[in-house]
Write a protein that holds these residues in place. Sequence first.
Motif, PDB file in Angstrom:
ATOM      1  N   PRO A  47     -19.502  -8.733  25.945  1.00  0.00           N
ATOM      2  CA  PRO A  47     -19.834  -9.241  27.277  1.00  0.00           C
ATOM      3  C   PRO A  47     -19.093  -8.453  28.352  1.00  0.00           C
ATOM      4  O   PRO A  47     -18.013  -7.907  28.108  1.00  0.00           O
ATOM      5  CB  PRO A  47     -19.359 -10.699  27.232  1.00  0.00           C
ATOM      6  CG  PRO A  47     -19.256 -11.038  25.780  1.00  0.00           C
ATOM      7  CD  PRO A  47     -18.885  -9.770  25.096  1.00  0.00           C
ATOM      8  N   PRO A  49     -16.585  -7.627  31.173  1.00  0.00           N
ATOM      9  CA  PRO A  49     -15.254  -8.212  31.412  1.00  0.00           C
ATOM     10  C   PRO A  49     -15.213  -9.001  32.710  1.00  0.00           C
ATOM     11  O   PRO A  49     -15.923  -8.693  33.667  1.00  0.00           O
ATOM     12  CB  PRO A  49     -14.342  -6.984  31.455  1.00  0.00           C
ATOM     13  CG  PRO A  49     -15.243  -5.855  31.861  1.00  0.00           C
ATOM     14  CD  PRO A  49     -16.571  -6.148  31.242  1.00  0.00           C
ATOM     15  N   THR A  50     -14.371 -10.013  32.728  1.00  0.00           N
ATOM     16  CA  THR A  50     -14.154 -10.813  33.929  1.00  0.00           C
ATOM     17  C   THR A  50     -12.663 -11.023  34.119  1.00  0.00           C
ATOM     18  O   THR A  50     -11.857 -10.709  33.244  1.00  0.00           O
ATOM     19  CB  THR A  50     -14.839 -12.191  33.821  1.00  0.00           C
ATOM     20  OG1 THR A  50     -14.132 -12.984  32.855  1.00  0.00           O
ATOM     21  CG2 THR A  50     -16.293 -12.058  33.385  1.00  0.00           C
ATOM     22  N   SER A 269     -19.878 -13.621  33.543  1.00  0.00           N
ATOM     23  CA  SER A 269     -19.836 -12.296  32.937  1.00  0.00           C
ATOM     24  C   SER A 269     -21.158 -11.573  33.146  1.00  0.00           C
ATOM     25  O   SER A 269     -21.193 -10.475  33.700  1.00  0.00           O
ATOM     26  CB  SER A 269     -19.521 -12.413  31.438  1.00  0.00           C
ATOM     27  OG  SER A 269     -19.698 -11.180  30.780  1.00  0.00           O
ATOM     28  N   GLU A 270     -22.247 -12.183  32.725  1.00  0.00           N
ATOM     29  CA  GLU A 270     -23.565 -11.579  32.895  1.00  0.00           C
ATOM     30  C   GLU A 270     -24.640 -12.636  32.731  1.00  0.00           C
ATOM     31  O   GLU A 270     -24.441 -13.654  32.063  1.00  0.00           O
ATOM     32  CB  GLU A 270     -23.772 -10.435  31.894  1.00  0.00           C
ATOM     33  CG  GLU A 270     -23.464 -10.805  30.442  1.00  0.00           C
ATOM     34  CD  GLU A 270     -23.325  -9.581  29.545  1.00  0.00           C
ATOM     35  OE1 GLU A 270     -23.160  -8.470  30.087  1.00  0.00           O
ATOM     36  OE2 GLU A 270     -23.377  -9.743  28.332  1.00  0.00           O
ATOM     37  N   ALA A 283     -17.093 -16.869  31.289  1.00  0.00           N
ATOM     38  CA  ALA A 283     -15.741 -17.007  30.743  1.00  0.00           C
ATOM     39  C   ALA A 283     -15.137 -18.277  31.315  1.00  0.00           C
ATOM     40  O   ALA A 283     -15.236 -18.538  32.518  1.00  0.00           O
ATOM     41  CB  ALA A 283     -14.897 -15.788  31.115  1.00  0.00           C
ATOM     42  N   VAL A 314     -15.376 -17.454  25.850  1.00  0.00           N
ATOM     43  CA  VAL A 314     -16.570 -16.945  26.520  1.00  0.00           C
ATOM     44  C   VAL A 314     -17.768 -17.666  25.923  1.00  0.00           C
ATOM     45  O   VAL A 314     -18.046 -17.533  24.729  1.00  0.00           O
ATOM     46  CB  VAL A 314     -16.705 -15.418  26.343  1.00  0.00           C
ATOM     47  CG1 VAL A 314     -17.966 -14.908  27.034  1.00  0.00           C
ATOM     48  CG2 VAL A 314     -15.470 -14.709  26.900  1.00  0.00           C
TER      49      VAL A 314
END
Length: 337
Positions: A47, A49-50, A269-270, A283, A314
């Motif tokens: 995923p 990153p955050t 994240s997306e 997250a 996540v």
Amino acid sequence: MFGPRSMRNLSVLMLAGALALMPTLAEARAGLGSSSGSRGSRTNAAPAPTTTAPSAAPMQRSATPQNQPGVSQTPNAAPSAAPAANPGFFGSGFGRGLIGGLLGAGLIGMLFGNGLFGGLGGIMSILGLFIQIALLVFLVRMAMAWYARRQMAPAAAFNGPNSASFDTSAPNGQSYSGGSGPTHSDRNAQAAAQPVTTQALNLNKEDFDSFERLLGEVQHAYADENIEKLRKLASVEMVSYFAQDIAEMLQKNQANRITGVRLLQGDLSEAWSEAGTDYATVAMRFSMMDVVVNRATGQYISGDTQTPSEATEVWTFMRPAGGSSLDWKLAAIQQTA
């Protein structure tokens, strides 16, 4: 012929074999601190990153094979994972989870004196057991064929505080609706499998409200061992893993007690759409009172009874494409790497 005692002994042996395939009990919360589930074509890709979770561990249990079809991506889509050997249905996490879950349900029947499949004994012979096993194998093979056609986790749909703790911006401060990366994939692989097209997905406040709500509801339903409720909150695949984990707790005569789930920090994240399904990976850092007790006596075994524990995970949610914020269901849980 085998009598009731022999049949029960055979059931115990079969259950022991299934339990040997299960992960070691590491943590008591939903998912047992492992990385499980599917994220469509991005299952085997990390995923984005955050701030909350700079990295996430790869899937340990997943119905999605590692050699996925080629992915045709829009500019905001993340790259697909590199092809790898397919472990096969029974070698996959879902295959083990399905069998473990079914046998775990059989354990519950054994506890009430019904045997593994219920009512096997007395007039019924070992032939009856073989017939039921053959039926189970047939059903599993049907499921295997279905997953081979889909090449991704099932897109099942069920209707499902505030989200002030969610930061819906990407680390660079811009609105985040998907990762970016190479769009090239092997032409031979694309010729052999239908490409999957992904598109960026925009989320709203109601979506984040649902993610926070599901965080608490999934944890509480898992602690209550309420499989019916979990079916309304999570994908078929995730429910199979939860049933497997609950069976392991049953086998150890342990029970999980979770209260006071609270989201402390979260960010996106997306989020994307593919093959008629919307996905969102977020997250989340959260706290809760989480202890393990003896199922029969209620005696404390592990966990802090005074101070809430914290965890960062996540979570990926899924819904039918274009669905409402109430349609989201849990599709995967990943630990931070």
